[in-house]
Design an enzyme around this catalytic site. Structure first.
Site, PDB file in Angstrom:
ATOM      1  N   ARG A  15      -6.712   1.532  19.162  1.00  0.00           N
ATOM      2  CA  ARG A  15      -7.560   2.030  18.073  1.00  0.00           C
ATOM      3  C   ARG A  15      -8.420   0.881  17.539  1.00  0.00           C
ATOM      4  NH1 ARG A  15      -3.426   5.745  14.416  1.00  0.00           N
ATOM      5  NH2 ARG A  15      -2.647   6.988  16.153  1.00  0.00           N
ATOM      6  N   ASP A  42      -0.175  10.744  21.531  1.00  0.00           N
ATOM      7  CA  ASP A  42       0.429   9.717  20.686  1.00  0.00           C
ATOM      8  C   ASP A  42       1.961   9.716  20.652  1.00  0.00           C
ATOM      9  OD1 ASP A  42       0.667   7.590  19.021  1.00  0.00           O
ATOM     10  OD2 ASP A  42      -0.249   8.533  17.264  1.00  0.00           O
ATOM     11  N   HIS A  45       5.238   6.841  18.273  1.00  0.00           N
ATOM     12  CA  HIS A  45       5.858   7.049  16.965  1.00  0.00           C
ATOM     13  C   HIS A  45       7.359   6.840  17.096  1.00  0.00           C
ATOM     14  CE1 HIS A  45       2.688   8.554  14.331  1.00  0.00           C
ATOM     15  NE2 HIS A  45       2.163   9.179  15.366  1.00  0.00           N
ATOM     16  N   TYR A  89       9.896  15.402  12.206  1.00  0.00           N
ATOM     17  CA  TYR A  89       8.430  15.371  12.245  1.00  0.00           C
ATOM     18  C   TYR A  89       7.892  14.892  13.606  1.00  0.00           C
ATOM     19  CZ  TYR A  89       3.767  13.771  10.589  1.00  0.00           C
ATOM     20  OH  TYR A  89       2.439  13.527  10.419  1.00  0.00           O
ATOM     21  N   TYR A  90       8.403  13.763  14.084  1.00  0.00           N
ATOM     22  CA  TYR A  90       7.842  13.193  15.318  1.00  0.00           C
ATOM     23  C   TYR A  90       8.686  13.527  16.554  1.00  0.00           C
ATOM     24  CZ  TYR A  90       4.814  10.411  12.240  1.00  0.00           C
ATOM     25  OH  TYR A  90       3.880  10.004  11.309  1.00  0.00           O
ATOM     26  N   ARG A 162      -8.785  10.160   3.347  1.00  0.00           N
ATOM     27  CA  ARG A 162      -7.414  10.342   2.862  1.00  0.00           C
ATOM     28  C   ARG A 162      -6.755   8.986   2.929  1.00  0.00           C
ATOM     29  NH1 ARG A 162      -3.607  11.773   7.311  1.00  0.00           N
ATOM     30  NH2 ARG A 162      -4.755  11.465   9.246  1.00  0.00           N
ATOM     31  N   TYR A 164      -3.193   6.657   2.855  1.00  0.00           N
ATOM     32  CA  TYR A 164      -1.732   6.507   2.939  1.00  0.00           C
ATOM     33  C   TYR A 164      -1.316   5.541   1.842  1.00  0.00           C
ATOM     34  CZ  TYR A 164      -2.017   8.631   7.573  1.00  0.00           C
ATOM     35  OH  TYR A 164      -2.242   9.482   8.619  1.00  0.00           O
ATOM     36  N   ASP A 193      -1.185  10.256   0.950  1.00  0.00           N
ATOM     37  CA  ASP A 193      -0.118  10.634   1.878  1.00  0.00           C
ATOM     38  C   ASP A 193       1.049   9.655   1.737  1.00  0.00           C
ATOM     39  OD1 ASP A 193       1.476  11.382   4.001  1.00  0.00           O
ATOM     40  OD2 ASP A 193      -0.200  11.699   5.379  1.00  0.00           O
ATOM     41  N   GLU A 219       0.401  14.472  -0.103  1.00  0.00           N
ATOM     42  CA  GLU A 219       1.096  14.911   1.113  1.00  0.00           C
ATOM     43  C   GLU A 219       2.452  14.218   1.260  1.00  0.00           C
ATOM     44  OE1 GLU A 219      -1.053  16.343   4.485  1.00  0.00           O
ATOM     45  OE2 GLU A 219      -0.269  14.642   5.635  1.00  0.00           O
ATOM     46  N   HIS A 244       3.446  18.600   6.366  1.00  0.00           N
ATOM     47  CA  HIS A 244       3.357  18.921   7.791  1.00  0.00           C
ATOM     48  C   HIS A 244       4.395  19.983   8.151  1.00  0.00           C
ATOM     49  CE1 HIS A 244       0.808  15.430   8.803  1.00  0.00           C
ATOM     50  NE2 HIS A 244       1.438  14.857   7.803  1.00  0.00           N
ATOM     51  N   THR A 294      -3.125  15.984  12.044  1.00  0.00           N
ATOM     52  CA  THR A 294      -3.418  15.253  13.270  1.00  0.00           C
ATOM     53  C   THR A 294      -2.332  14.221  13.545  1.00  0.00           C
ATOM     54  OG1 THR A 294      -5.107  13.923  14.396  1.00  0.00           O
ATOM     55  CG2 THR A 294      -4.740  13.416  12.106  1.00  0.00           C
ATOM     56  N   THR A 295      -2.176  13.881  14.831  1.00  0.00           N
ATOM     57  CA  THR A 295      -1.429  12.667  15.151  1.00  0.00           C
ATOM     58  C   THR A 295      -2.414  11.581  15.581  1.00  0.00           C
ATOM     59  OG1 THR A 295       0.438  11.765  16.355  1.00  0.00           O
ATOM     60  CG2 THR A 295      -1.024  13.164  17.627  1.00  0.00           C
ATOM     61  N   ARG A 383       0.594   2.297  11.255  1.00  0.00           N
ATOM     62  CA  ARG A 383      -0.474   2.461  12.242  1.00  0.00           C
ATOM     63  C   ARG A 383      -1.473   1.309  12.229  1.00  0.00           C
ATOM     64  NH1 ARG A 383       2.512   5.107  14.742  1.00  0.00           N
ATOM     65  NH2 ARG A 383       1.060   6.258  16.007  1.00  0.00           N
TER      66      ARG A 383
HETATM   67  O1  GAE Z   1       0.898  11.938   8.265  1.00  0.00           O
HETATM   68  C1  GAE Z   1      -0.238  12.118   8.736  1.00  0.00           C
HETATM   69  O2  GAE Z   1      -1.007  12.861   8.145  1.00  0.00           O
HETATM   70  C2  GAE Z   1      -0.644  11.420   9.961  1.00  0.00           C
HETATM   71  O3  GAE Z   1      -1.761  11.771  10.604  1.00  0.00           O
HETATM   72  C3  GAE Z   1       0.422  10.663  10.648  1.00  0.00           C
HETATM   73  O4  GAE Z   1       1.176  11.507  11.444  1.00  0.00           O
HETATM   74  C4  GAE Z   1      -0.072   9.462  11.347  1.00  0.00           C
HETATM   75  O5  GAE Z   1       0.949   8.516  11.500  1.00  0.00           O
HETATM   76  C5  GAE Z   1      -0.723   9.765  12.669  1.00  0.00           C
HETATM   77  C6  GAE Z   1      -1.211   8.501  13.345  1.00  0.00           C
HETATM   78  O6  GAE Z   1      -0.744   8.209  14.449  1.00  0.00           O
HETATM   79  O7  GAE Z   1      -2.071   7.819  12.770  1.00  0.00           O
HETATM   80  O8  GAE Z   1       0.198  10.403  13.515  1.00  0.00           O
HETATM   81 MG    MG Z   2       0.654  13.196   6.676  1.00  0.00          MG
HETATM   82 MG    MG Z   3       0.090   9.772  15.584  1.00  0.00          MG
END
Ligand code: GAE
Ligand code: MG
Ligand code: MG
Length: 389
Positions: A15, A42, A45, A89-90, A162, A164, A193, A219, A244, A294-295, A383
């Site tokens: 990325r 992805d 995780h 979740y993952y 958004r 985190y 988030d 979130e 989620h 999204t992931t 991330r």
């Molecule tokens: O929590 C979220 O909304 C994300 O998108 C989260 O799952 C991230 O960690 C995402 C990423 O790989 O950036 O999966």
């Molecule tokens: Mg999230």
């Molecule tokens: Mg992801």
């Protein structure tokens, strides 16, 4: 038409933040000569164990070869028996089911010479409003770097972001303050988030502190599967709450406990387009809002979500898929497009998802397997390539 073979290819794509995500590209071949493509996006995780892709290919061949790809419900039933929901979740089994179900949709739509959106209900919208992610601050010095991300992405048309939060509230606050001072009303913050990092009561404290700034929703402000905690948070706070969706059981518990206002639905986390459509229908029936999460998929996974989003009647909040803007490469000839902060749904003139694999790009990004490199828990949670403890 019958499925004759299954091919899985692992790619590792960095990325812009430096973080490398590994994805599996799925190809389903048929006796009609049509190939369906999908993405298990992805895998990078937690938990830190990896699937054996040779073994996975052999298992999927046993399930899929000889089947009619139009038997999507039947195949999904078998997939869920083999890769069951885990209330996590993952959960990687969901990623596996998602890649296969996507390829089935691409295949069936191509066989009918229509787009996937048209296969699954038609187009309610041709573009989907999305927001750009600002990854979690751990250090004060990241605030300026992230304000620079806002400057750059705003210039490209992304006006909703958004954020985190929850590991360094001073930095979270400094960032929100910087955004307000520099951009005023030109930039909107969709959500904070908390990624299940805090218990709901600590989440209340954190969000109260950041409430001097404007944001629409919060979130994951509770630990995973704490349905009652989410409800408590939601009752205490004015902001909308989103979470989620990672299993039908969890979804039904969130409805029972009236835990959230908005379901954040991603095919990758619920195990496919078929399952995601059921989750969106559940949200509609329960009178809840819905957005696409999204992931951070590549273009194939993002196109799948664009077609899903196009067909939904209740996509009523800003969505999250921006993967193709975050990765420094992709594996298709022409990736999905973003315009003025909208993800453009590939057109009716392109059958399936409207994506074509680029063999040279695949060769460039292909890696041996899904094994883990030297990466810290912080990097995986946040991330970033930031290696400091
Ligand atoms: O929590 C979220 O909304 C994300 O998108 C989260 O799952 C991230 O960690 C995402 C990423 O790989 O950036 O999966
Ligand atoms: Mg999230
Ligand atoms: Mg992801």
């Amino acid at each position: 038409m019958k499925i004759t073979d299954v091919k899985l290819t692992v790619v590792g794509i960095p990325r812009t933040t430096g973080f490398v995500s590994k994805h599996v590209i799925v190809e389903l071949f048929t006796d009609d000569g049509i190939t369906g493509i999908g993405e298990m996006s992805d895998f990078s995780h937690l938990p830190r164990y990896s699937l054996d892709v040779v073994d996975l290919t052999a298992s999927l061949k046993m399930i899929l070869v000889g089947k009619n790809p139009f038997d999507i419900s039947l195949i999904n039933k078998e997939l869920v028996s083999n890769y069951p929901e885990m209330m996590f979740y993952y959960e990687k089994g969901n990623f596996v089911r998602n890649g296969v179900d996507a390829a089935l949709h691409d295949l069936c739509a191509k066989a009918l010479n229509i787009s996937v959106a048209d296969l699954i209900g038609g187009r309610m919208q041709d573009k989907i409003k999305v927001c750009f992610p600002i990854f979690r601050h751990r250090f004060m010095e990241e605030v300026e770097e992230n304000l620079e991300v806002v400057r750059k992405r705003l210039a490209q048309g992304f006006d909703v972001f958004r954020l985190y939060v929850g590991k360094n509230l001073d930095a979270d606050e400094a960032f929100l303050d910087g955004v307000k001072r520099e951009f005023g009303g030109k930039v909107k913050i969709k959500s904070l988030d908390l990624s299940h990092l805090l218990g709901w009561k600590e989440a209340v404290q954190a969000v109260k502190r950041l409430s001097a700034y404007d944001f629409q929703m919060v979130e994951s402000p509770a630990l995973q599967n704490d349905f009652e905690g989410l409800h408590q948070f939601r009752m205490k706070m004015d902001h909308l709450v989103s979470e989620h969706v990672w299993s039908f059981r969890q979804l039904s518990e969130m409805i029972k406990h009236d835990s959230v206002d908005i379901f954040n639905i991603s095919p990758i986390f619920i195990g496919g387009l078929t399952a995601a459509r059921k989750a969106a229908a559940a949200a509609e029936v329960a009178g809840k809002g819905c957005l696409l999460g999204t992931t951070q998929e590549l273009s194939i996974g993002t196109a799948a979500m664009a077609h899903l989003g196009a067909s939904l009647v209740n996509l009523n909040y800003t969505s999250d898929p921006t993967g193709p803007e975050l990765y420094t490469g992709d594996v298709v000839k022409q990736g999905v497009r973003y315009e003025d902060g909208y993800l453009i749904v590939p057109g009716r003139d392109k059958p399936g998802f409207g994506m074509e694999l680029d063999r040279d790009l695949i060769a460039r990004y292909q890696v041996e397997d899904l094994s883990w490199g030297d990466v810290s828990v912080h990097q995986l949670q946040d991330r970033t390539s930031q290696t400091k403890a």
